[in-house]
Write a protein that holds these residues in place. Structure first.
Motif, mmCIF file in Angstrom:
data_model
loop_
_atom_site.group_PDB
_atom_site.id
_atom_site.type_symbol
_atom_site.label_atom_id
_atom_site.label_comp_id
_atom_site.label_asym_id
_atom_site.label_seq_id
_atom_site.Cartn_x
_atom_site.Cartn_y
_atom_site.Cartn_z
ATOM 1 N N PHE A 14 0.889 -1.170 0.000
ATOM 2 C CA PHE A 14 0.000 0.000 0.000
ATOM 3 C C PHE A 14 0.915 1.205 0.000
ATOM 4 O O PHE A 14 1.527 1.509 1.032
ATOM 5 N N HIS A 17 4.182 1.038 1.901
ATOM 6 C CA HIS A 17 4.069 0.078 3.003
ATOM 7 C C HIS A 17 3.870 -1.340 2.487
ATOM 8 O O HIS A 17 2.938 -1.612 1.729
ATOM 9 N N ALA A 19 2.471 -4.631 3.082
ATOM 10 C CA ALA A 19 1.527 -5.262 4.007
ATOM 11 C C ALA A 19 1.687 -6.778 4.010
ATOM 12 O O ALA A 19 1.454 -7.435 5.029
ATOM 13 N N PRO A 38 -0.511 -10.957 15.119
ATOM 14 C CA PRO A 38 -1.022 -9.803 15.860
ATOM 15 C C PRO A 38 -1.726 -8.796 14.939
ATOM 16 O O PRO A 38 -1.662 -8.926 13.714
ATOM 17 N N ASN A 39 -2.385 -7.808 15.538
ATOM 18 C CA ASN A 39 -3.073 -6.781 14.745
ATOM 19 C C ASN A 39 -2.128 -6.155 13.735
ATOM 20 O O ASN A 39 -0.988 -5.844 14.061
ATOM 21 N N GLY A 40 -2.633 -5.999 12.493
ATOM 22 C CA GLY A 40 -1.837 -5.346 11.461
ATOM 23 C C GLY A 40 -0.811 -6.255 10.808
ATOM 24 O O GLY A 40 -0.014 -5.811 9.980
ATOM 25 N N ALA A 41 -0.846 -7.554 11.134
ATOM 26 C CA ALA A 41 0.155 -8.493 10.602
ATOM 27 C C ALA A 41 0.000 -8.717 9.103
ATOM 28 O O ALA A 41 0.947 -9.121 8.430
ATOM 29 N N GLY A 42 -1.220 -8.501 8.583
ATOM 30 C CA GLY A 42 -1.454 -8.709 7.150
ATOM 31 C C GLY A 42 -2.427 -9.842 6.857
ATOM 32 O O GLY A 42 -2.611 -10.234 5.705
ATOM 33 N N LYS A 43 -3.099 -10.353 7.900
ATOM 34 C CA LYS A 43 -3.998 -11.506 7.732
ATOM 35 C C LYS A 43 -5.149 -11.192 6.778
ATOM 36 O O LYS A 43 -5.424 -11.943 5.847
ATOM 37 N N SER A 44 -5.822 -10.050 7.035
ATOM 38 C CA SER A 44 -6.989 -9.713 6.191
ATOM 39 C C SER A 44 -6.575 -9.449 4.763
ATOM 40 O O SER A 44 -7.268 -9.843 3.818
ATOM 41 N N THR A 45 -5.432 -8.792 4.597
ATOM 42 C CA THR A 45 -4.948 -8.493 3.242
ATOM 43 C C THR A 45 -4.673 -9.799 2.498
ATOM 44 O O THR A 45 -5.082 -9.977 1.343
ATOM 45 N N GLU A 162 -12.064 -14.811 11.124
ATOM 46 C CA GLU A 162 -12.304 -14.570 12.552
ATOM 47 C C GLU A 162 -13.682 -15.032 13.039
ATOM 48 O O GLU A 162 -14.451 -14.231 13.585
ATOM 49 N N HIS A 194 -8.112 -14.792 15.762
ATOM 50 C CA HIS A 194 -7.376 -14.225 16.898
ATOM 51 C C HIS A 194 -7.421 -15.147 18.113
ATOM 52 O O HIS A 194 -6.554 -15.090 18.969
#
Ligand code: ATP
Length: 238
Positions: A14, A17, A19, A38-45, A162, A194
């Motif tokens: 992005f 960045h 991701a 953890p949060n922001g690790a790139g899982k959703s992407t 999730e 998570h």
């Protein structure tokens, strides 16, 4: 033999960045594969890349040996890829049975669709909720219904985003049973989650993402004791 799902060297940026950075993973038929971080690790992407909502900058996704990187979500769904979403995405004013029928009727008509729905409700032990409005269900049951609805499309793999969110421990335990029933039927499950307890309990293989890269992959036992995982989650050097 190729794995059912193979992700190879996937990169997503992005702006400046990164991701997702050179990620590779596999998911096999009859297995539950976890993707944690953890949060922001790139899982959703990464999840979006796998289900076709986002094109990677480079890298590939294949299903049963066929490259599907350039296919959209609907084409992937026709090839047997089903997914659930972070929020409950059921039709609230329809019964559980009708939520499943709407999906089953995309492939089958009339009595055949109804038979498939009844069979699935039976298989995942949701028959007693069949006539309940989706709106009236506890979150945990709603999550199970989403998996049941995904089954009506006769998928080869189900991607879960999730699913344990909003579930109490009893519901999560019941959800774990549903997942085991699903994979016993010859389907692959990729679980982005998570809730470490659920992941550690049901997964055969776990991939751990941190800052866009896989830091380790292995059995729950391996991952639980891996120093880089403890560091990523707890922020402490071990
Ligand atoms: N559309 C976007 N534009 C810019 N940056 C983004 C975008 N989507 C995600 N990111 C960034 O990419 C990184 C990975 O985000 P992603 O949502 O994939 O992580 P995640 O592991 O799913 O996090 P969470 O567990 O909090 O959902 C984060 O640094 C995030 O801020």
């Amino acid at each position: 033999m190729p794995s059912l799902l193979e992700v190879k060297n996937v990169n997503v940026t992005f702006g400046a960045h990164k991701a997702v950075s050179d990620v590779a993973l596999r998911a096999e038929t009859g297995h539950i594969t976890g993707l944690i971080g953890p949060n922001g690790a790139g899982k959703s992407t990464l999840f979006d890349v796998i289900c076709g909502l986002r094109r990677p900058g480079s890298g590939s996704v294949s299903l049963d040996g066929a490259d599907i990187t350039k296919l959209g979500p609907a084409q992937r769904a026709r090839l047997g890829m089903a997914r659930t979403f972070q929020g409950l995405e059921l039709f609230g004013r329809l019964s559980v049975r009708d939520n499943l029928l709407v999906a089953a009727e995309m492939r089958h008509r009339g009595a055949a669709a109804a038979r498939i729905v009844d069979d699935i409700l039976d298989r995942v032990a949701l028959g007693r909720y069949a006539d309940r409005l989706a709106d009236s269900l506890p979150t945990g049951v709603g999550r199970q219904v989403e998996v049941a609805r995904a089954l009506t499309t006769e998928p080869r793999i189900i991607l879960l985003d999730e699913p344990a969110a909003g579930q109490d421990p009893e519901e999560t335990a019941r959800f774990a049973d549903v997942l085991r029933t699903v994979v016993a039927g010859g389907i692959a499950v990729l679980l982005v989650e998570h809730d470490m307890e659920l992941v550690m309990e049901v997964c055969d293989q776990v991939h751990v993402l941190d800052l866009g890269a896989i830091i380790t992959s292995g059995t729950p036992e391996h991952v639980r004791n891996h120093s880089a995982v403890l560091e990523a989650y707890l922020g402490v050097s071990t």
